[in-house]
Scaffold this motif. Structure first.
Motif, PDB file in Angstrom:
ATOM      1  N   CYS A   9       8.246 -16.027  10.250  1.00 43.76           N
ATOM      2  CA  CYS A   9      10.380 -15.960   9.451  1.00 43.76           C
ATOM      3  C   CYS A   9       9.883 -17.431   8.097  1.00 43.76           C
ATOM      4  CB  CYS A   9      11.123 -16.301  10.017  1.00 43.76           C
ATOM      5  SG  CYS A   9      11.502 -14.301  11.586  1.00 43.76           S
ATOM      6  N   ASP A  10      10.290 -17.519   7.450  1.00 44.73           N
ATOM      7  CA  ASP A  10      10.135 -17.853   6.141  1.00 44.73           C
ATOM      8  C   ASP A  10      12.026 -18.418   5.830  1.00 44.73           C
ATOM      9  OD1 ASP A  10       8.029 -17.757   5.166  1.00 44.73           O
ATOM     10  OD2 ASP A  10       8.670 -16.137   3.641  1.00 44.73           O
ATOM     11  N   SER A  11      13.136 -17.524   5.773  1.00 42.84           N
ATOM     12  CA  SER A  11      14.015 -18.194   6.528  1.00 42.84           C
ATOM     13  C   SER A  11      15.003 -16.846   7.343  1.00 42.84           C
ATOM     14  CB  SER A  11      15.090 -17.519   4.635  1.00 42.84           C
ATOM     15  OG  SER A  11      15.069 -16.189   4.534  1.00 42.84           O
ATOM     16  N   VAL A  12      16.639 -17.187   7.130  1.00 42.89           N
ATOM     17  CA  VAL A  12      16.880 -16.252   8.825  1.00 42.89           C
ATOM     18  C   VAL A  12      18.643 -16.755   8.729  1.00 42.89           C
ATOM     19  CG1 VAL A  12      15.073 -16.741  10.990  1.00 42.89           C
ATOM     20  CG2 VAL A  12      17.796 -18.374  10.507  1.00 42.89           C
ATOM     21  N   THR A  13      19.742 -15.694   8.455  1.00 41.14           N
ATOM     22  CA  THR A  13      20.572 -15.824   8.817  1.00 41.14           C
ATOM     23  C   THR A  13      21.562 -15.385  10.117  1.00 41.14           C
ATOM     24  OG1 THR A  13      21.200 -13.510   8.410  1.00 41.14           O
ATOM     25  CG2 THR A  13      21.111 -14.372   6.258  1.00 41.14           C
ATOM     26  N   LYS A  14      22.745 -16.090  10.546  1.00 42.11           N
ATOM     27  CA  LYS A  14      23.240 -16.519  11.243  1.00 42.11           C
ATOM     28  C   LYS A  14      24.316 -16.417  11.580  1.00 42.11           C
ATOM     29  CE  LYS A  14      23.653 -20.225  14.200  1.00 42.11           C
ATOM     30  NZ  LYS A  14      23.709 -21.896  14.877  1.00 42.11           N
ATOM     31  N   SER A  15      25.526 -15.653  12.832  1.00 39.55           N
ATOM     32  CA  SER A  15      26.859 -15.082  12.824  1.00 39.55           C
ATOM     33  C   SER A  15      27.229 -14.963  14.029  1.00 39.55           C
ATOM     34  CB  SER A  15      26.629 -13.709  12.668  1.00 39.55           C
ATOM     35  OG  SER A  15      27.809 -13.046  11.956  1.00 39.55           O
ATOM     36  N   ALA A  16      28.155 -15.951  14.076  1.00 35.05           N
ATOM     37  CA  ALA A  16      28.997 -15.431  15.242  1.00 35.05           C
ATOM     38  C   ALA A  16      29.313 -13.651  15.598  1.00 35.05           C
ATOM     39  CB  ALA A  16      30.500 -16.624  15.777  1.00 35.05           C
ATOM     40  N   LEU A  17      29.253 -13.716  16.821  1.00 35.28           N
ATOM     41  CA  LEU A  17      29.531 -12.157  17.311  1.00 35.28           C
ATOM     42  C   LEU A  17      30.527 -12.061  17.848  1.00 35.28           C
ATOM     43  CD1 LEU A  17      26.013 -10.847  18.968  1.00 35.28           C
ATOM     44  CD2 LEU A  17      26.598 -10.279  16.941  1.00 35.28           C
ATOM     45  N   TYR A  18      31.899 -11.426  17.442  1.00 37.69           N
ATOM     46  CA  TYR A  18      32.525 -11.256  17.856  1.00 37.69           C
ATOM     47  C   TYR A  18      32.925  -8.984  18.945  1.00 37.69           C
ATOM     48  CZ  TYR A  18      33.738 -15.330  15.863  1.00 37.69           C
ATOM     49  OH  TYR A  18      34.564 -16.690  15.220  1.00 37.69           O
ATOM     50  N   VAL A  19      34.335  -9.203  19.918  1.00 37.28           N
ATOM     51  CA  VAL A  19      34.456  -8.324  19.915  1.00 37.28           C
ATOM     52  C   VAL A  19      36.273  -7.840  20.519  1.00 37.28           C
ATOM     53  CG1 VAL A  19      32.027  -8.081  21.364  1.00 37.28           C
ATOM     54  CG2 VAL A  19      34.067  -9.377  22.289  1.00 37.28           C
ATOM     55  N   ARG A  20      36.615  -6.823  20.295  1.00 38.45           N
ATOM     56  CA  ARG A  20      37.592  -6.735  20.678  1.00 38.45           C
ATOM     57  C   ARG A  20      37.814  -5.554  22.004  1.00 38.45           C
ATOM     58  NH1 ARG A  20      39.501  -5.142  16.138  1.00 38.45           N
ATOM     59  NH2 ARG A  20      40.669  -7.324  15.285  1.00 38.45           N
ATOM     60  N   GLU A  21      38.746  -5.371  22.952  1.00 39.19           N
ATOM     61  CA  GLU A  21      38.943  -4.869  24.051  1.00 39.19           C
ATOM     62  C   GLU A  21      39.071  -3.691  23.006  1.00 39.19           C
ATOM     63  OE1 GLU A  21      39.009  -5.016  27.326  1.00 39.19           O
ATOM     64  OE2 GLU A  21      37.247  -6.005  26.818  1.00 39.19           O
ATOM     65  N   PRO A  22      38.707  -2.546  23.962  1.00 35.27           N
ATOM     66  CA  PRO A  22      38.667  -1.603  23.598  1.00 35.27           C
ATOM     67  C   PRO A  22      40.469  -1.004  23.577  1.00 35.27           C
ATOM     68  CG  PRO A  22      37.317  -0.330  25.211  1.00 35.27           C
ATOM     69  CD  PRO A  22      37.488  -2.119  24.687  1.00 35.27           C
ATOM     70  N   MET A  23      41.076  -0.364  21.940  1.00 33.27           N
ATOM     71  CA  MET A  23      42.135   0.197  22.025  1.00 33.27           C
ATOM     72  C   MET A  23      43.277   1.227  22.467  1.00 33.27           C
ATOM     73  SD  MET A  23      41.956  -1.257  17.594  1.00 33.27           S
ATOM     74  CE  MET A  23      43.756  -0.243  17.391  1.00 33.27           C
ATOM     75  N   GLU A  24      44.075   1.390  22.381  1.00 30.92           N
ATOM     76  CA  GLU A  24      44.665   2.289  23.569  1.00 30.92           C
ATOM     77  C   GLU A  24      45.022   3.452  22.210  1.00 30.92           C
ATOM     78  OE1 GLU A  24      48.035   1.520  26.209  1.00 30.92           O
ATOM     79  OE2 GLU A  24      46.933   0.105  27.305  1.00 30.92           O
ATOM     80  N   GLN A  25      45.191   2.947  21.158  1.00 37.36           N
ATOM     81  CA  GLN A  25      46.085   3.494  19.655  1.00 37.36           C
ATOM     82  C   GLN A  25      45.084   3.348  18.819  1.00 37.36           C
ATOM     83  OE1 GLN A  25      49.675   3.431  19.342  1.00 37.36           O
ATOM     84  NE2 GLN A  25      50.075   4.871  17.671  1.00 37.36           N
TER      85      GLN A  25
END
Length: 377
Positions: free
Chosen positions: A266-282
Motif C-alpha cells: 500500500c502506498d496510501s490509505v484512506t481512513k474513516s470512522a464507522l457509524y450505525v443507527r438502530e433500525p427505525m420503526e418508521q
C-alpha cells in the motif's frame, strides 16, 4: 396511470437506481445531488447476487461486467494460520444458483453506468437538501443554495446524515461504533506471492472488530483492501480522508504473511470512522420517505450497504408504479412493510459480525429478488 412528480435527494447508488426504475415506470423524476460534478471518489462497491440481479433488470449489468471483477469464491480465513473456515463458490456457481454473479467494482464506474441510463436533464447538481416541508400532498424541498422544489413525492437518498430524515423525524445522531476503517487499492502485480486474489476473502482477526477484507477490482487487475480496528480517538467520516499506512501495518503486524504482504504494497490509505443507527420503526410520513443509508446505515461487515439501497430503490419503484396522488401514503407504507424487517436483520447481522465466519447459509441474503418479492397490500 398517474404520472407523479418525484424528487430524489441524493445522487448516490440508491438515488440513481430509484430514478431509473421510477422513470421507467412512467413518472417524472428529478435527482437533486449536492456535488457540483460527479467525481470518481470512493474505492469500491461489492455487489452480491441479490444486487446484481436487480441491476440487470435496470439495464446496467452488461456495462458493469466490462470493468468489474468477478470473484471466484467467498472465503473466510483465520487471521494467523490462514486456515479457510468457510468457502462459498461464487462466479458461475452463484449465477446458476441465484441468477447473477457477485461483481466487485469501483464506485465511480457503478455511478457512471447508472448516470448513463438517465436523461441529462434528470440530474440537478449543486442542490443539497436543507429541509423538507412534509405536510400535505405537495412536499417542498428547500436547498442550501436557496432554491426550492414542490413535488408529489420526495425520496431521501441523502445518506447517513440525511436532511430528509431529519425533517421527517427530528435530530438523531448516528452512533459511533468505536471502530475505524482503512481502505486501499494496490496493483495485483505488486503482490505476486499472495494466493487467492481472485476470491473475496475475509480475514477474521483475534476479535470480531479486527478484520481485513480483500477482493479483486478492475477485471482482477487491482486488489481492494478494507480493514477495521478499534480506535476511540478518531471520529471523522469521509471517503477521502488520508490515513497512515504505517499505523495500518502496525495494527496487523501479527497477521498471516499474505495480509502483511498486501499492506506492505500500500502506498496510501484512506481512513474513516464507522457509524450505525438502530433500525427505525418508521421511514415515511405522507408523501415523503427515505432509502439506503438514510433509513438503515450499517457497518460493512456483511458487505450489504449498497446492495440494500439498490433493493430499496427497486421495491419502492414497484410500490409507486401504479400509485395515484391520493394513494402515495399507502404505497410508501407497502414499501416500508416489504423492506424494514429485512434491512433490520442485515443491520443487526452486520453489527454482530459473525455471518459466514464458518459454514453458513447465504441464501437469505443472496437469493432475494427485489423485482419478484411479494408486496402486501
Amino acid at each position: 396511470m398517474t404520472k407523479l412528480k418525484i424528487g430524489i435527494c441524493g445522487g448516490g447508488v440508491g438515488g440513481l437506481c430509484a430514478a431509473i426504475a421510477l422513470g421507467e415506470a412512467g413518472h417524472e423524476v428529478t435527482v437533486f445531488e449536492q456535488a457540483r460534478q460527479f467525481l470518481r471518489i470512493g474505492a469500491d462497491v461489492n455487489l452480491t447476487p441479490n444486487a446484481v440481479r436487480a441491476l440487470d433488470r435496470l439495464g446496467v449489468g452488461e456495462v458493469l461486467r466490462e470493468t468489474a471483477a468477478r470473484p471466484t469464491d467467498r472465503l473466510s480465513r483465520t487471521w494467523d494460520s490462514g486456515e479457510i473456515t468457510s468457502r462459498l463458490p461464487m462466479s458461475d456457481a452463484a449465477e446458476e444458483k441465484y441468477g447473477a454473479p457477485q461483481l466487485t467494482i469501483h464506485r465511480g464506474d457503478l455511478l457512471k453506468a447508472l448516470e448513463a441510463r438517465l436523461p441529462e436533464s434528470v440530474i440537478r447538481l449543486g442542490h443539497k437538501a436543507a429541509r423538507v416541508e412534509v405536510e400535505g400532498q405537495s412536499p417542498v424541498v428547500h436547498f442550501e443554495n436557496g432554491d426550492s422544489a414542490t413535488l408529489d413525492v420526495v425520496i431521501g437518498a441523502d445518506g447517513i446524515h440525511s436532511a430528509v430524515r431529519r425533517s421527517l423525524f427530528g435530530d438523531d445522531s448516528p452512533e459511533f461504533t468505536g471502530l475505524v476503517s482503512y481502505r486501499a487499492v494496490v496493483p495485483r502485480s505488486a503482490v505476486p506471492e499472495v494466493e487467492n486474489l481472485d476470491a473475496f476473502t475475509k480475514w477474521w482477526g483475534p476479535s470480531p472488530d479486527v478484520q481485513v477484507v480483500v477482493f479483486p477490482l478492475t477485471r482482477g487487475e487491482e486488489v481492494f483492501i478494507f480493514a477495521t480496528t478499534p480506535q476511540e480517538g478518531w471520529r471523522e467520516e469521509s471517503w477521502t480522508l488520508p490515513g497512515d499506512v504505517e499505523e495500518l501495518r502496525e495494527v496487523y503486524q501479527d497477521f498471516h504473511p499474505d495480509v502483511r504482504a498486501l499492506l506492505a504494497a500500500c502506498d496510501s490509505v484512506t481512513k474513516s470512522a464507522l457509524y450505525v443507527r438502530e433500525p427505525m420503526e418508521q421511514w415515511s410520513k405522507g408523501h415523503v420517505t427515505i432509502l439506503g443509508d438514510a433509513a438503515h446505515p450499517m457497518v460493512p461487515f456483511m458487505a450489504q450497504g449498497a446492495c440494500m439501497a439498490i433493493e430499496d430503490a427497486v421495491v419502492l419503484s414497484r410500490c409507486l408504479a401504479e400509485a395515484t396522488l391520493d394513494g402515495v401514503p399507502a404505497a410508501l407504507q407497502r414499501y416500508e412493510n416489504a423492506r424494514k424487517a429485512r434491512t433490520a436483520k442485515v443491520q443487526r447481522g452486520s453489527l454482530a459480525n459473525e455471518w459466514l465466519k464458518g459454514e453458513g447459509n447465504a441464501d437469505w441474503v443472496y437469493g432475494y429478488d427485489a423485482w419478484g418479492v411479494t408486496l402486501d397490500d
